[in-house]
Scaffold this motif. Structure first.
Motif, mmCIF file in Angstrom:
data_model
loop_
_atom_site.group_PDB
_atom_site.id
_atom_site.type_symbol
_atom_site.label_atom_id
_atom_site.label_comp_id
_atom_site.label_asym_id
_atom_site.label_seq_id
_atom_site.Cartn_x
_atom_site.Cartn_y
_atom_site.Cartn_z
ATOM 1 N N GLN B 33 0.848 -1.195 0.000
ATOM 2 C CA GLN B 33 0.000 0.000 0.000
ATOM 3 C C GLN B 33 0.879 1.239 0.000
ATOM 4 O O GLN B 33 1.989 1.224 0.547
ATOM 5 N N TRP B 34 0.350 2.313 -0.563
ATOM 6 C CA TRP B 34 0.937 3.650 -0.470
ATOM 7 C C TRP B 34 -0.032 4.541 0.293
ATOM 8 O O TRP B 34 -1.250 4.523 0.036
ATOM 9 N N PHE B 35 0.535 5.316 1.236
ATOM 10 C CA PHE B 35 -0.251 6.243 2.038
ATOM 11 C C PHE B 35 0.342 7.644 1.943
ATOM 12 O O PHE B 35 1.554 7.814 1.778
ATOM 13 N N HIS B 36 -0.524 8.623 2.109
ATOM 14 C CA HIS B 36 -0.104 10.004 2.266
ATOM 15 C C HIS B 36 -0.496 10.458 3.667
ATOM 16 O O HIS B 36 -1.662 10.335 4.062
ATOM 17 N N GLN B 37 0.493 10.961 4.423
ATOM 18 C CA GLN B 37 0.195 11.560 5.722
ATOM 19 C C GLN B 37 0.258 13.071 5.563
ATOM 20 O O GLN B 37 1.322 13.628 5.298
ATOM 21 N N LEU B 43 -3.654 9.831 7.931
ATOM 22 C CA LEU B 43 -3.116 8.858 6.982
ATOM 23 C C LEU B 43 -4.201 8.473 5.990
ATOM 24 O O LEU B 43 -5.237 7.932 6.369
ATOM 25 N N ILE B 44 -3.925 8.747 4.716
ATOM 26 C CA ILE B 44 -4.892 8.497 3.660
ATOM 27 C C ILE B 44 -4.324 7.449 2.712
ATOM 28 O O ILE B 44 -3.201 7.597 2.213
ATOM 29 N N ASN B 45 -5.084 6.386 2.485
ATOM 30 C CA ASN B 45 -4.623 5.371 1.548
ATOM 31 C C ASN B 45 -4.702 5.883 0.118
ATOM 32 O O ASN B 45 -5.730 6.436 -0.291
ATOM 33 N N LEU B 46 -3.603 5.714 -0.619
ATOM 34 C CA LEU B 46 -3.575 6.116 -2.018
ATOM 35 C C LEU B 46 -3.818 4.925 -2.950
ATOM 36 O O LEU B 46 -4.598 5.014 -3.896
ATOM 37 N N PHE B 47 -3.086 3.845 -2.686
ATOM 38 C CA PHE B 47 -3.180 2.663 -3.534
ATOM 39 C C PHE B 47 -2.985 1.404 -2.706
ATOM 40 O O PHE B 47 -2.172 1.378 -1.788
ATOM 41 N N TYR B 48 -3.745 0.374 -3.070
ATOM 42 C CA TYR B 48 -3.469 -1.002 -2.629
ATOM 43 C C TYR B 48 -3.013 -1.711 -3.891
ATOM 44 O O TYR B 48 -3.815 -1.922 -4.806
ATOM 45 N N ILE B 49 -1.715 -2.038 -3.971
ATOM 46 C CA ILE B 49 -1.155 -2.451 -5.255
ATOM 47 C C ILE B 49 -0.051 -3.485 -5.070
ATOM 48 O O ILE B 49 1.140 -3.165 -5.200
ATOM 49 N N PRO B 50 -0.414 -4.754 -4.766
ATOM 50 C CA PRO B 50 0.616 -5.787 -4.605
ATOM 51 C C PRO B 50 1.346 -6.131 -5.898
ATOM 52 O O PRO B 50 2.439 -6.692 -5.875
ATOM 53 N N SER B 51 0.744 -5.799 -7.036
ATOM 54 C CA SER B 51 1.411 -5.980 -8.325
ATOM 55 C C SER B 51 0.700 -5.129 -9.363
ATOM 56 O O SER B 51 -0.446 -4.692 -9.142
#
Lengths: 111, 110
Positions: B33-37, B43-51
Motif C-alpha cells: 500500500q501507499w499512504f499520504h500523511q 493517513l490516507i490510503n492512495l493505492f493497494y497495489i501488490p502488483s
C-alpha cells in the motif's frame, strides 16, 4: 458512516499510570491493528486482531495489552506508562484484500 | 521480518513538477500500500497495489513484485501534495499486519 474513531485525541500521563486508548470501527472489518509512530519514523505494529476473540503481537508489543470482545472495538491498554511510550498511536481496520483505514490518532505524552 | 526502504528520504519540488518515489522491500509480499500523511497527521490510503499498475488522477503507482520494488508517480505537483508518503507491505493479502517504511517527506513550493 464514521469509519475508524479513536479517543482521546490527546493524553498526558505520569510515569507508572495506566490508561486505555479506545478504537471503534463501523465498517464491519474483521482485521484491526494498533500502530505507534515516533518522530521521523514510519509506523510500527503493536498488536493486531483477525477477528473477535483473536489477537496477536506485532513488532513492539511490550508494555501494551489488547482484547477484542466485539468486531467493532479494539482497545489498547498501557499497563504502566513509561516515557518511551510517548508517541502517536494509530488504530486501523481492514477487510479481506483491501487497504487499511486509519483513525486520526491519539497523541500520548508520558512525563 | 520484511525490511522496507523508501527513497529519497526528502524531496523538495516547485509546484507543477513531477516526481517519483521508490519503495524497496526484502521479501515476497502479498500486499503493498501507499499512504499520504498530511500535515495534520491524517493517513490516507492512495493505492493497494501488490502488483501491476494503477492510476488515480495525477497519481499512479507501479509494483514489480518479482523485483521487490514499487514506484509512486506524482505529476503536476500541487502544494496540497506536501506531506509524508509511506509504503507498507505484508506477507498476507489482508493488510492488517503491515510493515511500514520510514517515508519520503515531500515539500511542494508555490
Amino acid at each position: 458512516n464514521a469509519g475508524v474513531t479513536q479517543t482521546p485525541k490527546f493524553q498526558v500521563l505520569k510515569t507508572g499510570q495506566s490508561m486505555t486508548l479506545q478504537c471503534a470501527q463501523d465498517m464491519n472489518h474483521e482485521y484491526m491493528s494498533w500502530y505507534r509512530q515516533d518522530p521521523g519514523m514510519g509506523l510500527r505494529l503493536i498488536h493486531y486482531s483477525v477477528g473477535a476473540g483473536i489477537t496477536d503481537q506485532g513488532e513492539v508489543p511490550n508494555g501494551y495489552n489488547v482484547s477484542r470482545s466485539t468486531t467493532e472495538d479494539f482497545p489498547l491498554r498501557l499497563l504502566s506508562a513509561a516515557p518511551s511510550q510517548t508517541s502517536v498511536y494509530f488504530c486501523a481496520s481492514s477487510r479481506g484484500s483491501s487497504p487499511l483505514h486509519f483513525g486520526n490518532g491519539t497523541r500520548l505524552t508520558v512525563t | 521480518g520484511i525490511q522496507v526502504e523508501q527513497s529519497p528520504p526528502d524531496l523538495i519540488l516547485q509546484e507543477g513538477a513531477n516526481s517519483t518515489l521508490r519503495c524497496n522491500f526484502s521479501d515476497s509480499v502479498n500486499n503493498l500500500q501507499w499512504f499520504h500523511q498530511n500535515p495534520w497527521g491524517q493517513l490516507i490510503n492512495l493505492f493497494y497495489i501488490p502488483s501491476g499498475t494503477k492510476q488515480n488522477g495525477r497519481l499512479s503507482a507501479t509494483t514489480v513484485a518479482t523485483e521487490r520494488y514499487s514506484l509512486l508517480y506524482i505529476s503536476s505537483s500541487q502544494t496540497t501534495d506536501s506531506g509524508v508518503y509511506f509504503c507498507a507491505v505484508g506477507y498476507n493479502t489482508n493488510a492488517g499486519k503491515s510493515t511500514f517504511g520510514d517515508g519520503t517527506t515531500l515539500t511542494v513550493k508555490p
